[in-house]
Design an enzyme around this catalytic site. Structure first.
Site, mmCIF file in Angstrom:
data_model
loop_
_atom_site.group_PDB
_atom_site.id
_atom_site.type_symbol
_atom_site.label_atom_id
_atom_site.label_comp_id
_atom_site.label_asym_id
_atom_site.label_seq_id
_atom_site.Cartn_x
_atom_site.Cartn_y
_atom_site.Cartn_z
ATOM 1 N N GLU A 6 48.967 -28.399 -27.001
ATOM 2 C CA GLU A 6 50.186 -27.787 -26.462
ATOM 3 C C GLU A 6 50.925 -27.071 -27.588
ATOM 4 O O GLU A 6 51.153 -27.667 -28.644
ATOM 5 C CB GLU A 6 51.074 -28.881 -25.861
ATOM 6 C CG GLU A 6 52.407 -28.367 -25.348
ATOM 7 C CD GLU A 6 53.305 -29.479 -24.781
ATOM 8 O OE1 GLU A 6 52.861 -30.655 -24.718
ATOM 9 O OE2 GLU A 6 54.439 -29.150 -24.419
ATOM 10 N N ARG B 30 62.079 -10.341 -24.996
ATOM 11 C CA ARG B 30 62.664 -11.474 -24.280
ATOM 12 C C ARG B 30 63.453 -12.365 -25.242
ATOM 13 O O ARG B 30 62.871 -12.936 -26.172
ATOM 14 C CB ARG B 30 61.516 -12.284 -23.653
ATOM 15 C CG ARG B 30 61.933 -13.568 -23.043
ATOM 16 C CD ARG B 30 60.747 -14.474 -22.772
ATOM 17 N NE ARG B 30 61.212 -15.680 -22.126
ATOM 18 C CZ ARG B 30 60.511 -16.792 -22.027
ATOM 19 N NH1 ARG B 30 59.293 -16.843 -22.521
ATOM 20 N NH2 ARG B 30 61.020 -17.839 -21.441
ATOM 21 N N HIS C 249 54.315 -24.248 -28.544
ATOM 22 C CA HIS C 249 55.508 -23.494 -28.153
ATOM 23 C C HIS C 249 56.022 -22.754 -29.372
ATOM 24 O O HIS C 249 55.957 -23.266 -30.503
ATOM 25 C CB HIS C 249 56.610 -24.424 -27.636
ATOM 26 C CG HIS C 249 56.173 -25.238 -26.470
ATOM 27 N ND1 HIS C 249 56.095 -24.728 -25.204
ATOM 28 C CD2 HIS C 249 55.743 -26.523 -26.393
ATOM 29 C CE1 HIS C 249 55.650 -25.663 -24.389
ATOM 30 N NE2 HIS C 249 55.421 -26.759 -25.080
ATOM 31 N N PRO D 20 54.152 -18.243 -17.889
ATOM 32 C CA PRO D 20 55.081 -17.230 -17.394
ATOM 33 C C PRO D 20 56.047 -16.705 -18.458
ATOM 34 O O PRO D 20 56.505 -17.453 -19.324
ATOM 35 C CB PRO D 20 55.859 -17.970 -16.293
ATOM 36 C CG PRO D 20 55.695 -19.415 -16.597
ATOM 37 C CD PRO D 20 54.329 -19.543 -17.211
ATOM 38 N N ASN D 21 56.302 -15.420 -18.339
ATOM 39 C CA ASN D 21 57.281 -14.682 -19.155
ATOM 40 C C ASN D 21 56.854 -14.462 -20.608
ATOM 41 O O ASN D 21 57.549 -13.774 -21.354
ATOM 42 C CB ASN D 21 58.667 -15.372 -19.123
ATOM 43 C CG ASN D 21 59.220 -15.426 -17.710
ATOM 44 O OD1 ASN D 21 59.278 -14.409 -17.033
ATOM 45 N ND2 ASN D 21 59.592 -16.606 -17.242
ATOM 46 N N ASN E 158 50.211 -22.521 -24.204
ATOM 47 C CA ASN E 158 51.663 -22.384 -24.131
ATOM 48 C C ASN E 158 51.983 -22.178 -22.655
ATOM 49 O O ASN E 158 51.881 -21.058 -22.132
ATOM 50 C CB ASN E 158 52.171 -21.209 -24.970
ATOM 51 C CG ASN E 158 53.702 -21.158 -24.971
ATOM 52 O OD1 ASN E 158 54.367 -21.892 -24.223
ATOM 53 N ND2 ASN E 158 54.270 -20.284 -25.800
ATOM 54 N N ARG F 105 66.329 -27.982 -27.915
ATOM 55 C CA ARG F 105 66.940 -27.042 -26.967
ATOM 56 C C ARG F 105 67.581 -27.783 -25.780
ATOM 57 O O ARG F 105 67.911 -28.952 -25.906
ATOM 58 C CB ARG F 105 65.882 -26.018 -26.526
ATOM 59 C CG ARG F 105 65.339 -25.189 -27.704
ATOM 60 C CD ARG F 105 64.407 -24.097 -27.253
ATOM 61 N NE ARG F 105 65.083 -23.147 -26.381
ATOM 62 C CZ ARG F 105 64.458 -22.255 -25.619
ATOM 63 N NH1 ARG F 105 63.135 -22.200 -25.641
ATOM 64 N NH2 ARG F 105 65.132 -21.432 -24.853
ATOM 65 N N ALA G 230 57.647 -22.128 -19.136
ATOM 66 C CA ALA G 230 58.547 -22.975 -18.343
ATOM 67 C C ALA G 230 57.797 -23.999 -17.494
ATOM 68 O O ALA G 230 58.362 -25.052 -17.148
ATOM 69 C CB ALA G 230 59.416 -22.099 -17.451
ATOM 70 N N TYR H 159 63.025 -16.279 -29.331
ATOM 71 C CA TYR H 159 61.564 -16.154 -29.415
ATOM 72 C C TYR H 159 61.088 -15.128 -30.452
ATOM 73 O O TYR H 159 59.882 -14.972 -30.647
ATOM 74 C CB TYR H 159 60.995 -15.795 -28.037
ATOM 75 C CG TYR H 159 61.281 -16.870 -27.007
ATOM 76 C CD1 TYR H 159 60.754 -18.152 -27.148
ATOM 77 C CD2 TYR H 159 62.096 -16.610 -25.907
ATOM 78 C CE1 TYR H 159 61.035 -19.142 -26.223
ATOM 79 C CE2 TYR H 159 62.374 -17.598 -24.966
ATOM 80 C CZ TYR H 159 61.839 -18.860 -25.130
ATOM 81 O OH TYR H 159 62.120 -19.851 -24.211
HETATM 82 C C1 DQA Z 1 58.296 -21.828 -24.586
HETATM 83 C C2 DQA Z 1 59.418 -22.839 -24.351
HETATM 84 C C3 DQA Z 1 59.690 -23.019 -22.882
HETATM 85 O O1 DQA Z 1 60.762 -23.923 -22.682
HETATM 86 C C4 DQA Z 1 60.071 -21.682 -22.238
HETATM 87 O O2 DQA Z 1 60.240 -21.841 -20.855
HETATM 88 C C5 DQA Z 1 59.090 -20.615 -22.536
HETATM 89 C C6 DQA Z 1 58.584 -20.510 -23.901
HETATM 90 C C7 DQA Z 1 58.087 -21.537 -26.097
HETATM 91 O O3 DQA Z 1 57.035 -21.017 -26.435
HETATM 92 O O4 DQA Z 1 58.977 -21.812 -26.894
HETATM 93 O O5 DQA Z 1 58.770 -19.789 -21.702
HETATM 94 O O6 DQA Z 1 57.077 -22.364 -24.080
#
Ligand code: DQA
Length: 144
Positions: A97, A17, A99, A9-10, A73, A106, A76, A22
């Site tokens: 995994e 964003r 990010h 998501p997002n 990725n 964080r 959240a 990011y």
């Molecule tokens: C994320 C880190 C997560 O905590 C966050 O909710 C994201 C992006 C990252 O790529 O740094 O949506 O996965």
């Protein structure tokens, strides 16, 4: 070798964003970087994004027998989703995994990943390069 990049998501909003966290690179630009490197490495990549937990579960289930490695990725959902973790464990497709941000540096709620224990390993904190490092890591698993 076939590698599935799955984005949660997002991540479709990358570029605009929270650029301080990011960066300004869009997901489409990251995908182009990944495709370019994958072509040089001689591997096939599929690149997808979904804002829906159940859809991510379904995509992970469908990856069995179709992809050699998943680079994930989970956004959240990393910090909330037992369902996605169970899908990775159930399908047994080796998963890496990734990010963009260093989740360990964080907020406390981001420092726990439900995915970590069922993944081969974790790459975080390198911005868009986390995707390229994820690709390299996936290629390194070939045949293992
Ligand atoms: C994320 C880190 C997560 O905590 C966050 O909710 C994201 C992006 C990252 O790529 O740094 O949506 O996965």
């Amino acid at each position: 070798m076939k590698i599935l990049f799955l984005n949660g998501p997002n991540l479709n909003l990358l570029g605009t964003r929270e650029p301080g966290v990011y960066g300004q690179t869009t997901l489409a630009q990251i995908e182009a970087l990944v495709r370019d490197r994958a072509a040089k490495l001689g591997v096939t990549v599929e690149f997808t994004q979904s804002n829906h937990e159940g859809e991510l579960v379904t995509l992970i289930q469908q990856a069995r027998g179709k992809y050699d490695v998943i680079v994930l990725n989970s956004g959240a959902y990393t910090h909330t989703s037992v369902a996605i973790r169970d899908a990775i464990a159930a399908t047994g497709v080796p998963t890496i995994e990734i990010h963009l941000s260093n989740i360990h540096a964080r907020e406390e709620f981001r420092q726990h990943s439900f995915m970590a224990a069922v993944c081969v390993g974790q790459i975080c904190g390198f911005g868009p390069n986390s995707y390229l490092l994820g690709l390299e890591a996936a290629v390194s698993l070939n045949g293992k």
